[in-house]
Design a protein around this motif. Structure first.
Motif, PDB file in Angstrom:
ATOM      1  N   VAL A  67      52.066  57.472  57.728  1.00  0.00           N
ATOM      2  CA  VAL A  67      52.573  57.239  56.428  1.00  0.00           C
ATOM      3  C   VAL A  67      52.489  55.891  56.224  1.00  0.00           C
ATOM      4  N   GLU A  68      52.087  55.621  54.870  1.00  0.00           N
ATOM      5  CA  GLU A  68      52.122  54.225  54.295  1.00  0.00           C
ATOM      6  C   GLU A  68      53.525  53.932  53.575  1.00  0.00           C
ATOM      7  N   GLU A  69      53.927  52.802  53.861  1.00  0.00           N
ATOM      8  CA  GLU A  69      55.177  52.292  53.005  1.00  0.00           C
ATOM      9  C   GLU A  69      55.173  50.835  52.883  1.00  0.00           C
ATOM     10  N   SER A  70      55.951  50.237  51.978  1.00  0.00           N
ATOM     11  CA  SER A  70      56.179  48.771  51.924  1.00  0.00           C
ATOM     12  C   SER A  70      57.302  48.298  52.970  1.00  0.00           C
ATOM     13  N   VAL A  71      57.209  47.189  53.605  1.00  0.00           N
ATOM     14  CA  VAL A  71      58.202  46.510  54.138  1.00  0.00           C
ATOM     15  C   VAL A  71      59.561  46.215  53.545  1.00  0.00           C
ATOM     16  N   SER A  72      60.667  46.818  54.054  1.00  0.00           N
ATOM     17  CA  SER A  72      61.972  46.930  53.206  1.00  0.00           C
ATOM     18  C   SER A  72      62.945  46.009  53.938  1.00  0.00           C
ATOM     19  N   PHE A  73      62.694  45.541  55.277  1.00  0.00           N
ATOM     20  CA  PHE A  73      63.615  44.797  56.067  1.00  0.00           C
ATOM     21  C   PHE A  73      62.762  43.685  56.554  1.00  0.00           C
ATOM     22  N   PRO A  74      63.632  42.465  56.638  1.00  0.00           N
ATOM     23  CA  PRO A  74      62.794  41.181  56.948  1.00  0.00           C
ATOM     24  C   PRO A  74      62.407  41.258  58.645  1.00  0.00           C
ATOM     25  N   TYR A  75      61.618  40.269  58.868  1.00  0.00           N
ATOM     26  CA  TYR A  75      61.048  40.145  60.314  1.00  0.00           C
ATOM     27  C   TYR A  75      62.284  39.362  60.844  1.00  0.00           C
ATOM     28  N   ILE A  76      63.062  39.970  62.003  1.00  0.00           N
ATOM     29  CA  ILE A  76      64.260  39.540  62.581  1.00  0.00           C
ATOM     30  C   ILE A  76      64.010  40.010  64.140  1.00  0.00           C
ATOM     31  N   PRO A  77      63.708  39.163  64.984  1.00  0.00           N
ATOM     32  CA  PRO A  77      63.698  39.687  66.473  1.00  0.00           C
ATOM     33  C   PRO A  77      64.839  40.261  66.637  1.00  0.00           C
TER      34      PRO A  77
END
Length: 225
Positions: free
Chosen positions: A73-83
């Motif tokens: 599945v291809e999607e766009s990132v919808s949540f920030p990079y947070i460890p």
């Protein structure tokens, strides 16, 4: 696959952390598996050129480790990079991939953490609780805890500790190679989780579930570029 638990995904960082604390109470740390005929691996890869990501599911026959089903599945990132909050970034596209599978697995292996997480709720726990499905976290690197290096032989392990609590095992899957970090996701014990990771890793460091899912998302990324 049918979701058993749902929640909002449009959360800020604090809301996401609070939800992890709440859902962590639902994690089952004992074996509650049906007979396992099929095992799924999941992975996500990110484009370096844009905000696209590829989520992949690979389903293997448990006995032969033959690949029997794949979904990408291809999607766009919808949540920030947070460890520590990767599941909020990666689970929505993984869930879309699971909607398209043709063979239902009885066990899911995640390329990431389960209980071996600051709030004891990594991606494997999150996925397991949402589907009420047995899941295992098998990470390439450590997110939380400390450990003593296990012996060099395949099958050797040492406990991954955090504040006097065992949160996983550091498991050697092949002689003389780097270990992996195995932890409970949901509806499985740590002992059984490690047994499955060894069974799924007959030749290489990483389980075949992870290797196959990784190949799927890498191929998908090439198609987007």
């Amino acid at each position: 696959m049918e979701l058993k638990t749902t929640h909002r995904w449009d959360l800020d960082e604090q809301e996401a952390m609070e939800l992890q604390h709440q859902l962590a109470l639902q994690v089952m740390k004992e074996d509650a598996l049906e007979p396992v005929r099929y095992v799924a691996g999941v992975d996500v890869a990110y484009s370096e050129q844009n905000d696209k990501l590829i989520a992949g599911v690979a389903i293997l026959e448990a006995d032969s480790l033959n690949l029997v089903d794949t979904v990408m599945v291809e999607e766009s990132v919808s949540f920030p990079y947070i460890p520590g909050l990767f599941s909020f970034r990666e689970l929505p596209p993984i869930m879309k991939a699971f909607e398209q599978i043709s063979i239902l697995p009885q066990l899911i292996v995640c390329d990431g953490q389960g209980l071996a997480h600051p709030r004891r709720f990594g991606l494997a726990c999150h996925l397991g609780v949402l589907y009420d499905m047995p899941t295992i976290g098998c990470g390439k690197t450590k997110l939380s805890g400390s450990y003593v290096e296990p012996d060099i032989q395949r099958g050797s392990y040492s406990p991954l500790m955090d504040q006097h609590e065992v949160i996983g095992n550091v498991l050697r899957t092949q002689d003389g190679v780097k270990p992996v970090f195995v932890s409970i996701g949901h509806r499985i014990s740590l002992t059984t989780a490690c047994e499955w990771i060894l069974k799924l890793s007959p030749t290489f460091r990483l389980p075949e579930t992870t290797r196959q899912a990784d190949q799927i998302v890498r191929k998908g990324l090439k198609l987007t570029q």
